[in-house]
Each structure stands twice: as C-alpha cells, then as structure tokens.
Design an enzyme around this catalytic site. Structure first.
Site, PDB file in Angstrom:
ATOM      1  N   LEU A 175       0.825  -1.212   0.000  1.00  0.00           N
ATOM      2  CA  LEU A 175       0.000   0.000   0.000  1.00  0.00           C
ATOM      3  C   LEU A 175       0.856   1.258   0.000  1.00  0.00           C
ATOM      4  O   LEU A 175       1.976   1.268   0.500  1.00  0.00           O
ATOM      5  CB  LEU A 175      -0.879   0.015   1.253  1.00  0.00           C
ATOM      6  CG  LEU A 175      -1.540  -1.297   1.639  1.00  0.00           C
ATOM      7  CD1 LEU A 175      -2.026  -1.231   3.081  1.00  0.00           C
ATOM      8  CD2 LEU A 175      -2.664  -1.628   0.688  1.00  0.00           C
ATOM      9  N   MET A 191       8.139  -2.854  -6.081  1.00  0.00           N
ATOM     10  CA  MET A 191       7.717  -1.488  -6.395  1.00  0.00           C
ATOM     11  C   MET A 191       7.482  -0.687  -5.126  1.00  0.00           C
ATOM     12  O   MET A 191       7.837   0.495  -5.045  1.00  0.00           O
ATOM     13  CB  MET A 191       6.451  -1.531  -7.249  1.00  0.00           C
ATOM     14  CG  MET A 191       5.986  -0.164  -7.765  1.00  0.00           C
ATOM     15  SD  MET A 191       7.163   0.604  -8.890  1.00  0.00           S
ATOM     16  CE  MET A 191       7.592   2.086  -7.983  1.00  0.00           C
ATOM     17  N   LYS A 192       6.902  -1.316  -4.117  1.00  0.00           N
ATOM     18  CA  LYS A 192       6.645  -0.621  -2.854  1.00  0.00           C
ATOM     19  C   LYS A 192       7.954  -0.173  -2.211  1.00  0.00           C
ATOM     20  O   LYS A 192       8.064   0.954  -1.707  1.00  0.00           O
ATOM     21  CB  LYS A 192       5.870  -1.540  -1.904  1.00  0.00           C
ATOM     22  CG  LYS A 192       5.751  -1.035  -0.477  1.00  0.00           C
ATOM     23  CD  LYS A 192       5.027   0.291  -0.369  1.00  0.00           C
ATOM     24  CE  LYS A 192       4.816   0.654   1.094  1.00  0.00           C
ATOM     25  NZ  LYS A 192       4.205   1.991   1.241  1.00  0.00           N
ATOM     26  N   LEU A 193       8.960  -1.037  -2.225  1.00  0.00           N
ATOM     27  CA  LEU A 193      10.233  -0.662  -1.633  1.00  0.00           C
ATOM     28  C   LEU A 193      10.908   0.464  -2.408  1.00  0.00           C
ATOM     29  O   LEU A 193      11.515   1.358  -1.814  1.00  0.00           O
ATOM     30  CB  LEU A 193      11.155  -1.878  -1.544  1.00  0.00           C
ATOM     31  CG  LEU A 193      10.759  -2.931  -0.511  1.00  0.00           C
ATOM     32  CD1 LEU A 193      11.730  -4.105  -0.552  1.00  0.00           C
ATOM     33  CD2 LEU A 193      10.708  -2.347   0.898  1.00  0.00           C
TER      34      LEU A 193
END
Length: 304
Positions: free
Chosen positions: A125, A174-176
């Site tokens: 998220l 992608m979140k990282l």
C-alpha cells in the site's frame, strides 16, 4: 458488492493504523469478514460492532477464510503466518500480503504456497491511515493476471488506485522503490531544515520557498507540518518501520548486485534514529533528530 453464496470469506490479520480502515471498507463492500486481534482491542471491537467476527488465533482465522489479507509489520511476521496457513487445509485459498515485505521472502513463500495448491499475492500500500479509512489507498499488485482478477473486487473495496505491476514479488519490489524515494526525500528535508536553522532560516521561511514551487509535492506538504506547525501527528509512519523498509531495499539491491551509494546512507541514518530510542516517533521527527545529532537548536516558526 452484494453478498452472494459465491462471495469469498475474508480473513484479516493486522487491524492497526492502516488495517482498521481497510477492514471497515471490506465489510462495507459486503464481504463476510473475520479479524484477528493483536495488540489493541479497540480496532477489533469497532469492527465487530460493524459486523465482523473474531478468530481465536491464526489457525482459526485461516480455517474460517477463503482469502486472507495480511497487514503486518514485515516479512518475519508474514513468514510465521504463512507457516500456520500451510499447516492447515489451505488448498484453493489465497493470501494477499499488503505488508511491506522483502520480495526475496515473498517469492519463496509464493512457491511454498503453490506446492500446497494455494496462492500468495503481494499487494502493498501507499498513502496514509486517512486514505485507508476513506478507501482510497494506492495498491500495487504482484500476481498473475488470473490471480489479480480473482482478488480485484476485494482490493477495490479499499483502493483508490489499483495497479498490477507484474508477477509475484513485483508489488513488494515497487513498494520498496516507492519508499526508498520517499525516505530519501525525508532524509534530505530533515538535513535541509538543520542546515537552515544553523544559518538563521526558520522552517516557515524554507516552506515559503518550497511550497508552490517546482520542488513542492504532497510528501513535502505532510512532512513539513511537524517542523513548521509543530504537528506531532503528521505523517503517521514510524521511524522503526522506515528503517525496516530501507533494510529490505539494501537487501534487495545487494541480491541484485547493485551498489547502494544512496540507499545505504539513508538506511544508516534511520538506524541511528532507532538506536537512540526514537524508533516509535513518526517520520517528520527526523527533522528534530538530525538537528540534535548535529548540535543544532531547531528554529521555531516565527510570525510577522
């Protein structure tokens, strides 16, 4: 959505700052929901009042659910939960991991699930508890197209922006990267405020130049609220979580053979903040911490 006999039963582990709002929206979308308590009773009682049921433990939650949503602190907690999930009758079930987890771990867990005819999808998220409550989170999903379509109605209950970014593990990757960029900004902002204070510029003066200019962005608008307005509740993201995320970034980069000339120092700055006992503070407190570590007394915003 209207509940039917085909509506999957949802289990939710991690009803904290983000999870409570997400779970509320899952209920309002018509999904039958079972939640698992962790540290605080208040979110669980609120959700039970809205129609959720409560599981006695992780095994009970898994047994009651067709799709399990995880919003946990990180990979160690996710790994422990998946171990319980795989020990039970998990065939045909799915886990949606909305935690910020290490993609290396995510891909290994997904393979373990496939061996038991189960599915693991990563769907981390972006944004804040406010958007979680409003059902307008950004969600980036790592899954096959078929698995994405299976859980899409569920994700749409709490997402404002929903993007499939690739196969399993791509969501957490992608979140990282997203957090790497944002925490890089936070580190720069904090250092800029300290340098400014040392040279006679108060936070409002700095904000007066940045806000509305080319370097303005929504991240600045929330981060600055502590330095400029003294808002201690701004940007509710703990420094301990920021440190954890940067450890994952550096781990991923190392496995990929990429030198971390930027990620390494950002991680080290957050490690220092946690080491001196400030891990529970929210991210904008980095402004205060950087100033203190450099012997700088932060200037207070002045009004003319």
């Amino acid at each position: 959505m209207n509940q039917t006999t085909d509506t999957p039963r949802i289990g939710f582990a991690g009803v904290g700052l983000m999870g409570q709002g997400m779970a509320k929206n899952i209920l309002e979308a018509g999904f039958p929901l079972t939640v698992l308590a962790h540290r605080k009773r208040e979110p669980v009682e609120d959700l039970k009042g809205r129609g959720a049921e409560e599981a006695s433990d992780a095994a009970d939650l898994c047994a009651r659910s067709d799709i399990l949503v995880l919003c946990l602190p990180g990979s160690p907690q996710v790994e422990a939960f998946v171990a319980t999930f795989l020990a039970g009758d998990c065939g045909g079930k799915a886990i949606v991991d909305c935690s910020t987890s290490n993609p290396v771990s995510t891909r290994a867990l997904a393979e373990n699930c496939r061996e038991k005819d189960a599915t693991l999808i990563d769907a981390p998220l972006s944004r804040t508890p406010k958007e979680a409550w409003e059902g307008t989170l950004d969600v980036m999903v790592g899954a096959s197209e078929a698995d994405f379509q299976r859980v899409k109605p569920l994700l749409e209950s709490f997402a404002g922006k929903l993007v499939r970014v690739g196969e399993t593990g791509a969501g957490h990757t992608m979140k990282l990267l997203n957090n790497f960029i944002s925490l890089g900004y936070a580190s720069i902002y904090a250092e800029a405020f300290a340098i400014g204070a040392k040279n006679g510029l108060d936070p409002a003066t700095i904000d007066g130049v940045i806000s509305g200019g080319r370097m303005d962005c929504p991240f600045w608008q929330t981060f600055k609220l502590f330095a400029v307005n003294g808002d201690r509740e701004a940007h509710k993201f703990a420094l301990s979580n920021a440190h954890k995320d940067m450890r994952y970034v550096v781990s991923m980069a190392t496995e990929s053979g990429v030198a971390t000339r930027m990620a390494g120092p950002i991680k080290d700055g957050l490690a220092t903040a946690e080491a001196i006992g400030r891990g529970g503070d929210y991210l904008p407190f980095l402004t205060e911490i950087v100033a203190e570590l450099n012997g700088v007394k932060p200037l207070k915003t002045t009004t003319g």
